[in-house]
Design an enzyme around this catalytic site. Structure first.
Site, PDB file in Angstrom:
ATOM      1  N   TYR A 160       0.821  -1.210   0.000  1.00 32.48           N
ATOM      2  CA  TYR A 160       0.000   0.000   0.000  1.00 32.48           C
ATOM      3  C   TYR A 160       0.858   1.265   0.000  1.00 32.48           C
ATOM      4  O   TYR A 160       1.943   1.299   0.556  1.00 32.48           O
ATOM      5  CB  TYR A 160      -0.906   0.038   1.228  1.00 32.48           C
ATOM      6  N   SER A 185     -13.756  -3.167   0.674  1.00 31.48           N
ATOM      7  CA  SER A 185     -14.614  -2.405  -0.238  1.00 31.48           C
ATOM      8  C   SER A 185     -16.072  -2.463   0.204  1.00 31.48           C
ATOM      9  O   SER A 185     -16.961  -2.761  -0.594  1.00 31.48           O
ATOM     10  CB  SER A 185     -14.488  -2.916  -1.677  1.00 31.48           C
ATOM     11  N   GLY A 223     -17.163   3.285  -3.627  1.00 34.36           N
ATOM     12  CA  GLY A 223     -17.862   4.565  -3.665  1.00 34.36           C
ATOM     13  C   GLY A 223     -19.286   4.509  -4.167  1.00 34.36           C
ATOM     14  O   GLY A 223     -20.063   5.442  -3.965  1.00 34.36           O
ATOM     15  N   LEU A 224     -19.666   3.408  -4.828  1.00 35.26           N
ATOM     16  CA  LEU A 224     -21.012   3.307  -5.383  1.00 35.26           C
ATOM     17  C   LEU A 224     -22.088   3.442  -4.319  1.00 35.26           C
ATOM     18  O   LEU A 224     -23.164   4.007  -4.569  1.00 35.26           O
ATOM     19  CB  LEU A 224     -21.197   1.967  -6.112  1.00 35.26           C
ATOM     20  N   LEU A 225     -21.816   2.905  -3.123  1.00 33.24           N
ATOM     21  CA  LEU A 225     -22.828   2.877  -2.063  1.00 33.24           C
ATOM     22  C   LEU A 225     -22.683   4.048  -1.097  1.00 33.24           C
ATOM     23  O   LEU A 225     -23.274   4.034  -0.017  1.00 33.24           O
ATOM     24  CB  LEU A 225     -22.729   1.552  -1.304  1.00 33.24           C
TER      25      LEU A 225
END
Length: 329
Positions: A53, A217, A222-224
Site C-alpha cells: 500500500y 470495499s 464509492g457506489l454505495l
C-alpha cells in the site's frame, strides 16, 4: 464503539477496522496522522495495512511500495501508548521487488517480507499477519511452517487470509489442524451490497471453521456512498465509476431513496448491513479524509429493521443463498 471477538480467537476488536490503503497515495502523511489519532480516540483498535500500500511516492523506488507501513511506523514512533492500544494488521504476497522470490507465499518470501514490514512499521510484532492472496503453487505445510516459526519468534500473533475461496479456507484449516495449530483467525473478502458472491461458499466455510470475516470495499468503491447526489453536486468520479453508475442507476436511485426514508447516510447503511451478518467481525473503513472517518463512526450504531433488510435484498439481490442450494435442488 462496540467490540467483538476476531473469529473464534480471544482477541476483541472494534466493529470498524481502520483501513490505510490510501495513506501515502491519496492521503498525505499529516492527514494520515490526524485520521489515526481520531480513529484511536473513537475506539477503533485495529488498523489494517499491507506491504504494497501507498503508491509510487519516492523517486528512488521503482514501485514505491511500503509507504503506508512507513507512515504508520512514524505515527507509532511518536509514542503515547499508540502501539499498545491497537491490533496491527498487515499483509504478505504481492511483489515487492523484481526478483523471482520477492512475492507469493514461499517460506523464503514470508520470512523476508515479515522482517521488512516490521522495520517499516517500527515495531517488534505484527498482531495479524494476513496472506494477501492464495498461493496454490506453495504447499500448505510450507506456509504453516513459516507462519509457526514467526509465531514462535514473537514476530506475529495471529494469521489471516484475504481473497481466499471457500475450498482454500477449508484446505488451510485442515492442514493447520493436522499440525495442531489455530489456523486462520480471519479472512478479508470483497463483500458489499453490490458484490455478494462470497455468500455462496466463503461465508459458510468461515462460519463452519469459526473464522471472522473482514469485508473489504464495503461501500463498493464509492457506489454505495451516495454517489448520485455527489455526482449531481459536481464531484465526478473516474470514467470507470461513471460507467458503473449508469449500469446500476435504477438500483442506486432506489437505494439512496431508501436511505433517505430511514434517515441514514448511504455509506452507513452499507456498513450497517455488513455488520448485521453474524459472520462479519468488522468492516473496513478506508477514509481518504478525516471527514470520511467521522461520517463512518456512526455505522456500528445503525440498526436496520427487518423490513429495511428485506428491501435491500430486493434492490441488491444476492446469489440466492448458499451453495449448493442456491443453484441445485
Amino acid at each position: 464503539m462496540d467490540y467483538t471477538h476476531l473469529g473464534r480467537t480471544g482477541l476483541r476488536v472494534s466493529r470498524l477496522v481502520l483501513g490505510t490503503m490510501n495513506f501515502g497515495e491519496l492521503t498525505d502523511e499529516a492527514t494520515s496522522f490526524v485520521i489515526m489519532d481520531e480513529a484511536l480516540d473513537a475506539g477503533i483498535n485495529i488498523f489494517d495495512t499491507a506491504d504494497v500500500y501507498g503508491g509510487p511516492q519516492k523517486p528512488d523506488r521503482a514501485k514505491g511500495y511500503g509507504i503506508s507501513e512507513e507512515i504508520i511506523g512514524r505515527w507509532l514512533a511518536q509514542g503515547g501508548g499508540r502501539r499498545d492500544r491497537i491490533a496491527l494488521a498487515t499483509k504478505v504476497y504481492q511483489p515487492m521487488e523484481t526478483g523471482p522470490n520477492d512475492k507469493y507465499l514461499s517460506a523464503y518470501h514470508i520470512r523476508r517480507a515479515c522482517e521488512a514490514s516490521l522495520k517499516r512499521l517500527q515495531t517488534d510484532h505484527i498482531d495479524l499477519y494476513q496472506m494477501h492472496h492464495v498461493d496454490r503453487a506453495t504447499p500448505w505445510e510450507e506456509v504453516w511452517q513459516a507462519m509457526e516459526q514467526l509465531i514462535r519468534e514473537g514476530k506475529i500473533t495471529y494469521v489471516g487470509s484475504s481473497n481466499f475461496a471457500g475450498w482454500d479456507i477449508a484446505t488451510a484449516q485442515m492442514t493447520a489442524a493436522h499440525r495442531n495449530g489455530l489456523g486462520l483467525a480471519s479472512e478479508q473478502s470483497l463483500y458489499n451490497l453490490t458484490q455478494r458472491t462470497v455468500e455462496l461458499e466463503v461465508i459458510p466455510a468461515l462460519r463452519h471453521f469459526g473464522i471472522g470475516l473482514i469485508p473489504w470495499s464495503p461501500i463498493g468503491m464509492g457506489l454505495l456512498g451516495g454517489v448520485l447526489k455527489k455526482a449531481e453536486g459536481g464531484r465526478r468520479g473516474s470514467p470507470a465509476l461513471q460507467q458503473q453508475i449508469e449500469a446500476k442507476r435504477s438500483q442506486l436511485e432506489a437505494y439512496e431513496s431508501l436511505c433517505d426514508q430511514i434517515g441514514e447516510t448511504p455509506a452507513n447503511v452499507a456498513l450497517a448491513w455488513l455488520l448485521h451478518n453474524p459472520v462479519v467481525t468488522a468492516a473496513i473503513s478506508g477514509p481518504r479524509t478525516v471527514e470520511q472517518l467521522r461520517a463512518n463512526l456512526k455505522a456500528p450504531e445503525v440498526k436496520l429493521a427487518e423490513e429495511t433488510l428485506a428491501k435491500l435484498d430486493e434492490i441488491w439481490p444476492g446469489p440466492g443463498g448458499e451453495a449448493p442450494v442456491a443453484y441445485a435442488w
